[in-house]
Design a protein around this motif. Structure first.
Motif, mmCIF file in Angstrom:
data_model
loop_
_atom_site.group_PDB
_atom_site.id
_atom_site.type_symbol
_atom_site.label_atom_id
_atom_site.label_comp_id
_atom_site.label_asym_id
_atom_site.label_seq_id
_atom_site.Cartn_x
_atom_site.Cartn_y
_atom_site.Cartn_z
ATOM 1 N N THR A 38 -12.669 5.363 -4.054
ATOM 2 C CA THR A 38 -13.195 5.703 -2.707
ATOM 3 C C THR A 38 -13.663 4.824 -1.599
ATOM 4 O OG1 THR A 38 -15.628 6.299 -3.259
ATOM 5 C CG2 THR A 38 -14.071 7.813 -4.117
ATOM 6 N N ARG A 39 -13.674 3.447 -2.247
ATOM 7 C CA ARG A 39 -14.189 2.603 -1.235
ATOM 8 C C ARG A 39 -13.075 2.198 -0.348
ATOM 9 N NH1 ARG A 39 -17.417 -1.941 -4.576
ATOM 10 N NH2 ARG A 39 -16.266 -3.484 -3.116
ATOM 11 N N THR A 40 -13.741 1.758 1.076
ATOM 12 C CA THR A 40 -12.480 1.328 1.943
ATOM 13 C C THR A 40 -11.985 -0.174 1.890
ATOM 14 O OG1 THR A 40 -14.317 0.449 3.321
ATOM 15 C CG2 THR A 40 -13.759 3.025 3.593
ATOM 16 N N ASP A 41 -12.568 -0.727 1.087
ATOM 17 C CA ASP A 41 -12.282 -2.216 0.902
ATOM 18 C C ASP A 41 -11.409 -2.563 -0.375
ATOM 19 O OD1 ASP A 41 -14.214 -1.813 -0.927
ATOM 20 O OD2 ASP A 41 -14.983 -3.952 -0.954
ATOM 21 N N LYS A 42 -10.625 -1.594 -0.564
ATOM 22 C CA LYS A 42 -9.830 -1.588 -1.835
ATOM 23 C C LYS A 42 -8.534 -2.675 -1.849
ATOM 24 C CE LYS A 42 -8.567 2.669 -2.109
ATOM 25 N NZ LYS A 42 -7.598 4.044 -2.514
ATOM 26 N N VAL A 53 -8.777 10.083 -1.221
ATOM 27 C CA VAL A 53 -9.951 9.611 -1.146
ATOM 28 C C VAL A 53 -11.105 10.712 -0.678
ATOM 29 C CG1 VAL A 53 -11.625 8.008 0.087
ATOM 30 C CG2 VAL A 53 -9.402 7.315 -0.309
ATOM 31 N N GLU A 54 -10.762 11.674 -0.134
ATOM 32 C CA GLU A 54 -11.596 12.781 0.338
ATOM 33 C C GLU A 54 -11.682 13.603 -0.691
ATOM 34 O OE1 GLU A 54 -9.046 11.557 2.307
ATOM 35 O OE2 GLU A 54 -10.306 10.550 3.809
ATOM 36 N N ARG A 113 -13.802 12.006 -3.437
ATOM 37 C CA ARG A 113 -15.310 12.118 -2.895
ATOM 38 C C ARG A 113 -16.023 13.437 -3.080
ATOM 39 N NH1 ARG A 113 -14.877 8.650 2.391
ATOM 40 N NH2 ARG A 113 -14.868 6.331 1.507
ATOM 41 N N TRP A 148 -13.469 -6.324 -4.187
ATOM 42 C CA TRP A 148 -13.318 -5.264 -4.925
ATOM 43 C C TRP A 148 -12.791 -5.320 -6.135
ATOM 44 C CZ3 TRP A 148 -8.896 -2.518 -6.305
ATOM 45 C CH2 TRP A 148 -8.905 -0.945 -6.777
ATOM 46 N N LYS A 201 0.697 -1.185 0.125
ATOM 47 C CA LYS A 201 -0.088 0.084 0.102
ATOM 48 C C LYS A 201 0.688 1.364 -0.198
ATOM 49 C CE LYS A 201 -3.942 -2.126 2.056
ATOM 50 N NZ LYS A 201 -5.085 -1.990 3.411
#
Length: 685
Positions: free
Chosen positions: A434-438, A43-44, A47, A443, A17
């Protein structure tokens, strides 16, 4: 040319990551100027950008148009069903009246005929009179008592034809009456499904009711009604050929079974709406049952809750730590759930839980029922207000519809939306960032399902090219183990730019961030060679866009990109010098069959030459066609390219003749690589 090297989503390795941070840090240490402050969006920021992409007025227009379209479709569907039911009711009434007239006469065949009993009595009297003898002073009757008892005890048996006749006609009457009653049920369900004209809430309620009608197969029931009437008519006609003995045990059993089935259906369709909110089998009877149960349950809870509080408090005073009474505590102090909502309130609770799903299916239903591609372009406007899983479902809904409508063997070029589908897919992929499960398997599978609609359209707009470049490049950097992202980014950089669309500084920075890791990593293998040459192709395309002046850059940005390009070309120059061709031929063929090493070695030059011409020689010729490109690509560099291919010929001297039935050769550049190298050499003179 196309590359098909996506890794299987089930066998992905863990992704580092810190890759993005490492690339940015490494690039910023080697360059200066504007590029030092460039970075991927967080990400923010993504969005926020997506939330401001479309105005509230645009969203309202989308929902208004889709709601109106679904309303028209819903009205047509319900209206058609109502017309069918009205016709069936008329026929069912006529059929039942005719059957009743015949049944009234036929059931008498199952009973003893009164005239037969009278005749039997007269026969018995005649027999008694004939048996009298007169012998003075007595009159003697000689008839045997056993004969009279036998005559009196003889049972009545209905003839078989009478049994069958009444069986068929009574069954026909049951089917006719059942179809008429079910038709009345459907009329009630359709009446309950009717929705008013208020915009947002009624549109969602209409879509909710439509989903229920489709899910619970109301259309199949409407279709079954004429079948039942046809069956009733068939039974009646067959019954004309036989006679039934009514009031027979067999008739009673079979007729009772049919009636029981109908009664069970009546109970099921009446009770189901009480327990299932989306069940469309609504009727006044169901509403009455729900109202009774609701009143009973609420009254019971009002009595139980104070009682449970008293018991719980008394027990807690005596004993500390009472896990045994946790359920009692929950029942005693439950808030907000002690009162069951009304019939309409229950629907509203279900709608509130499915707002995203209903908005999504409203748009996809509008598209599926009209094939109007404007609804495809509406979907990205709604994406910011939808849950992430619903965004993926939009793409899957379209795929499911296309598969069901056209099947798998259709030419997709005939059904693709040339603009809406690719843009919708790109917006969906932007939201995937933007997903948290990248980086998870789910995903990646979701990204893969969206990719089905992400293709390079025939008409490329600047907006599509920019979004496609930024999206695929960022995905390729953030998840480099999934090669599908790199393949898609390669297609965009090679086929979307260069005369069709023009780079901006932002898109070039995204491309540079994606290409840097690919140009720095090299392990001697056929897959790595494909990957590296594809990265070289993208690199040369980006440099040519900048050197030719087609990209939209100011002087400082242009200098920054060209400086990076010059440095990358010097590293490519060194890579070509050091390239060792031996051993690269292994698994160069797309075949699951185990082949001999000699076949790979003989076929390799045909395949490698194609990639070498397409990814290196041709882009270099194009780059050398401009003055600034000639400054970047020196004569020494061209000589190195020629030497690299000469090394390949030395490493693999015995190439298979493509005219000699070489069935394993699926692409070949041997017939033109010498000519293309000569053209490249000619640019020096």
């Amino acid at each position: 040319m196309s590359l098909h090297d996506p890794a299987s989503p089930k066998t992905f390795h863990a992704v580092d990551k810190d890759m993005t941070q490492h690339v940015e840090k490494d690039a910023s240490e080697t360059r200066s100027g504007v590029y030092n402050v460039w970075r991927f969006q967080t990400v923010e920021e993504i969005r926020e950008e997506l939330s401001k992409e479309f105005t509230r007025e645009q969203k309202e227009k989308v929902l208004t148009d889709t709601a109106e379209t679904v309303k028209v479709y819903f009205g047509q569907l319900v209206g058609r069903w109502k017309e069918e039911i009205d016709t069936l009711l008329v026929y069912a009434g006529l059929s039942s009246a005719v059957l009743t007239a015949f049944v009234v006469q036929s059931y008498q065949l199952l009973q003893p005929d009164p005239t037969d009993l009278t005749l039997a009595a007269l026969n018995q009297i005649s027999s008694q009179l004939n048996s009298f003898t007169v012998a003075s002073p007595f009159i003697n009757a000689t008839e045997q008592a056993t004969q009279r008892e036998g005559l009196a005890a003889a049972p009545f048996h209905a003839p078989p034809y009478a049994v069958w006749l009444n069986l068929l006609w009574f069954s026909s009457l049951v089917f006719s009456l059942a179809s008429a009653t079910v038709a009345l049920f459907v009329k009630q369900w359709l009446y309950e499904a009717t929705v008013g004209d208020a915009f947002r809430e009624s549109a969602r309620l209409r879509q909710y009711r439509l989903n229920g009608l489709l899910k619970w197969r109301v259309g199949m029931i409407v279709v079954a009604l004429p079948i039942m009437l046809q069956l009733a008519s068939l039974l009646f006609l067959v019954g004309l050929l036989v006679l039934l003995w009514a009031l027979h045990s067999t008739v009673a059993a079979i007729t009772s079974a049919l009636a029981s089935l109908f009664f069970a259906f009546f109970l099921a369709v009446t009770i189901m709406p009480v327990w299932k909110t989306d069940c469309p089998y609504r009727s006044p009877t169901s509403l009455m049952i729900y109202a009774v149960l609701r009143t009973t349950r609420n009254a019971t809870m009002q009595i139980l809750q104070p009682l449970c509080k008293v018991i719980y408090t008394a027990y807690a005073t005596v004993v500390c730590g009472i896990p045994q009474l946790d359920c009692l505590h929950g029942l005693a102090y439950r808030r907000g759930q002690s009162d069951v909502p009304t019939w309409l309130g229950r629907d509203q609770n279900a709608i509130n839980k499915q707002i995203g799903t209903l908005d999504r299916t409203m748009v996809t239903t509008a598209y599926a029922t009209t094939l109007d591609t404007k609804f495809i372009s509406y979907m990205p406007i709604l994406f910011p207000d939808l849950p992430p899983e619903e965004i993926v479902r939009c793409s899957k809904d379209i795929s499911d519809y296309q598969d069901a409508e056209y099947g798998g063997g259709v030419d997709w070029g005939m059904t693709k939306d040339p603009e809406g589908l690719p843009m919708m897919a790109l917006y969906a992929l932007r939201h995937m960032l933007t997903r948290t499960d990248k980086y998870t398997t789910k995903w990646r599978w979701d990204c893969y399902s969206i990719t089905r609609h992400s293709y390079v359209p025939d008409v490329i707009t600047e907006r599509w090219a920019e979004m496609a470049c930024k999206t695929w490049c960022q995905l390729a950097v953030e998840d480099p183990s999934y090669k599908l992202f790199f393949v898609q980014a390669y297609k965009v950089l090679v086929y979307a730019y260069g005369g069709r669309a023009h780079h901006s500084y932002d898109t070039l920075c995204h491309a540079r961030a994606m290409l840097e890791p690919a140009l720095k990593s090299w392990n001697p293998s056929w897959k790595a060679l494909q990957h590296y040459l594809s990265a070289v192709h993208c690199l040369l395309k980006c440099i040519d866009e900048t050197a030719s002046g087609r990209s939209k850059l100011d002087p400082s940005q242009e200098q920054d990109i060209l400086s990076w390009g010059q440095e990358a070309l010097s590293r490519l120059h060194q890579w070509l010098r050091d390239l060792e061709w031996h051993g690269l031929h292994v698994r160069c063929l797309r075949s699951d069959v185990a082949l001999a090493d000699s076949i790979y070695a003989a076929t390799f030059p045909h395949i490698a030459s194609y990639y070498f011409v397409t990814d290196v020689v041709d882009p270099l010729i194009e780059l050398r066609s401009t003055a600034r490109g000639r400054d970047l690509v020196s004569e020494e560099f061209i000589t190195t390219v020629e030497s690299a291919w000469a090394s390949a010929q030395v490493a693999y001297p015995d190439a298979m003749d493509p005219n000699d039935g070489a069935m394993y050769i699926w692409c070949s550049g041997l017939d033109r690589i010498d000519a293309r190298l000569a053209v490249l050499r000619a640019t020096v003179r």
